[in-house]
Design an enzyme around this catalytic site. Structure first.
Site, PDB file in Angstrom:
ATOM      1  N   VAL A 160       1.725   9.194  -1.220  1.00  0.00           N
ATOM      2  CA  VAL A 160       0.694  10.296  -0.549  1.00  0.00           C
ATOM      3  C   VAL A 160       1.229  11.379  -0.079  1.00  0.00           C
ATOM      4  O   VAL A 160       2.000  11.403   0.832  1.00  0.00           O
ATOM      5  CB  VAL A 160      -0.495   9.442   0.317  1.00  0.00           C
ATOM      6  N   VAL A 164       0.711  -1.017  -0.006  1.00  0.00           N
ATOM      7  CA  VAL A 164      -0.226   0.063   0.113  1.00  0.00           C
ATOM      8  C   VAL A 164       0.870   1.223  -0.049  1.00  0.00           C
ATOM      9  O   VAL A 164       1.727   1.486   0.986  1.00  0.00           O
ATOM     10  CB  VAL A 164      -0.807   0.027   1.230  1.00  0.00           C
ATOM     11  N   PRO A 165       1.296   1.906  -1.346  1.00  0.00           N
ATOM     12  CA  PRO A 165       2.175   2.833  -1.463  1.00  0.00           C
ATOM     13  C   PRO A 165       2.060   4.239  -0.910  1.00  0.00           C
ATOM     14  O   PRO A 165       1.765   5.191  -1.323  1.00  0.00           O
ATOM     15  CB  PRO A 165       2.407   2.998  -2.821  1.00  0.00           C
ATOM     16  N   CYS A 166       1.914   4.051   0.869  1.00  0.00           N
ATOM     17  CA  CYS A 166       1.728   5.422   1.564  1.00  0.00           C
ATOM     18  C   CYS A 166       2.807   6.588   1.229  1.00  0.00           C
ATOM     19  O   CYS A 166       2.421   7.748   1.271  1.00  0.00           O
ATOM     20  CB  CYS A 166       1.356   5.202   2.973  1.00  0.00           C
ATOM     21  N   HIS A 167       3.827   6.168   0.475  1.00  0.00           N
ATOM     22  CA  HIS A 167       4.874   7.152   0.123  1.00  0.00           C
ATOM     23  C   HIS A 167       4.494   7.873  -0.880  1.00  0.00           C
ATOM     24  O   HIS A 167       5.161   8.869  -1.114  1.00  0.00           O
ATOM     25  CB  HIS A 167       6.159   6.438  -0.022  1.00  0.00           C
TER      26      HIS A 167
END
Length: 183
Positions: free
Chosen positions: A143, A138-141
């Protein structure tokens, strides 16, 4: 996945961790200062599970995908099955939107809040990303805060790690060159 376990694996940014159970991947951990700290943080998120030296095929495929992503290959990792049972409905929705962001692109907390139907949820989106147990799957980087600023990042190294991961993907938040362009 029928078994329960965890494993550490090497990437270009350091030793990462992955944990799994019968319903899929239960946690992914970005590098901490050393392998012991990575393992401890992974197990804090995933709960107690044994270390496995020969993970199941699906986990090995996940490891290969994560390594490729962190090596600069444009992977979204949507094929990886995540165990979402312990997440709130809000987290599930926010993470689904984040997973749809292609490598090299970014969105803001506010844009995700807008997609969720309420722009006032931007802070809640930021908190959800800060508690993401699946980074970088889940690529929160990807965001960012308002104005394409990095905002916070709960991985070791904070916003610098976030910017490094974005640089690996070729993203240029706010049109500014990366701190890592010369490395």
């Amino acid at each position: 996945m029928a078994s329960l376990g965890h494993a550490l694996f090497d990437t270009v940014i350091g030793a990462c961790g992955i944990a799994w159970g019968s319903h899929g991947i239960t946690a992914v951990q970005l590098p901490e200062p050393n392998a012991q700290a990575t393992r401890a943080r992974l197990l804090k998120s995933a709960g107690g599970c044994p270390e496995v030296s020969d993970p199941p095929d699906a986990v090995r495929a996940a490891i290969t995908g994560i390594q490729a992503l962190l090596n600069g290959e444009p992977r979204q990792l949507l094929e990886l099955e995540l165990d979402l049972e312990r997440l709130t409905p809000f987290q599930r929705q926010a993470y689904a939107i984040a997973r749809a962001i292609p490598p090299g692109q970014t969105r803001t907390y506010g844009e995700i809040a807008q997609e969720l139907g309420d722009p006032s949820l931007a802070r809640a989106v930021g908190q959800a990303m800060g508690h993401n147990p699946f980074a970088p799957v889940v690529p929160c980087h990807r965001v960012l805060a308002a104005g394409q600023k990095p905002g916070g990042f709960s991985a070791s190294g904070g916003a610098l790690t976030k910017l490094r991961m974005l640089a690996i993907e070729g993203a240029v938040p706010g049109g500014t060159p990366s701190l890592f362009d010369d490395l």
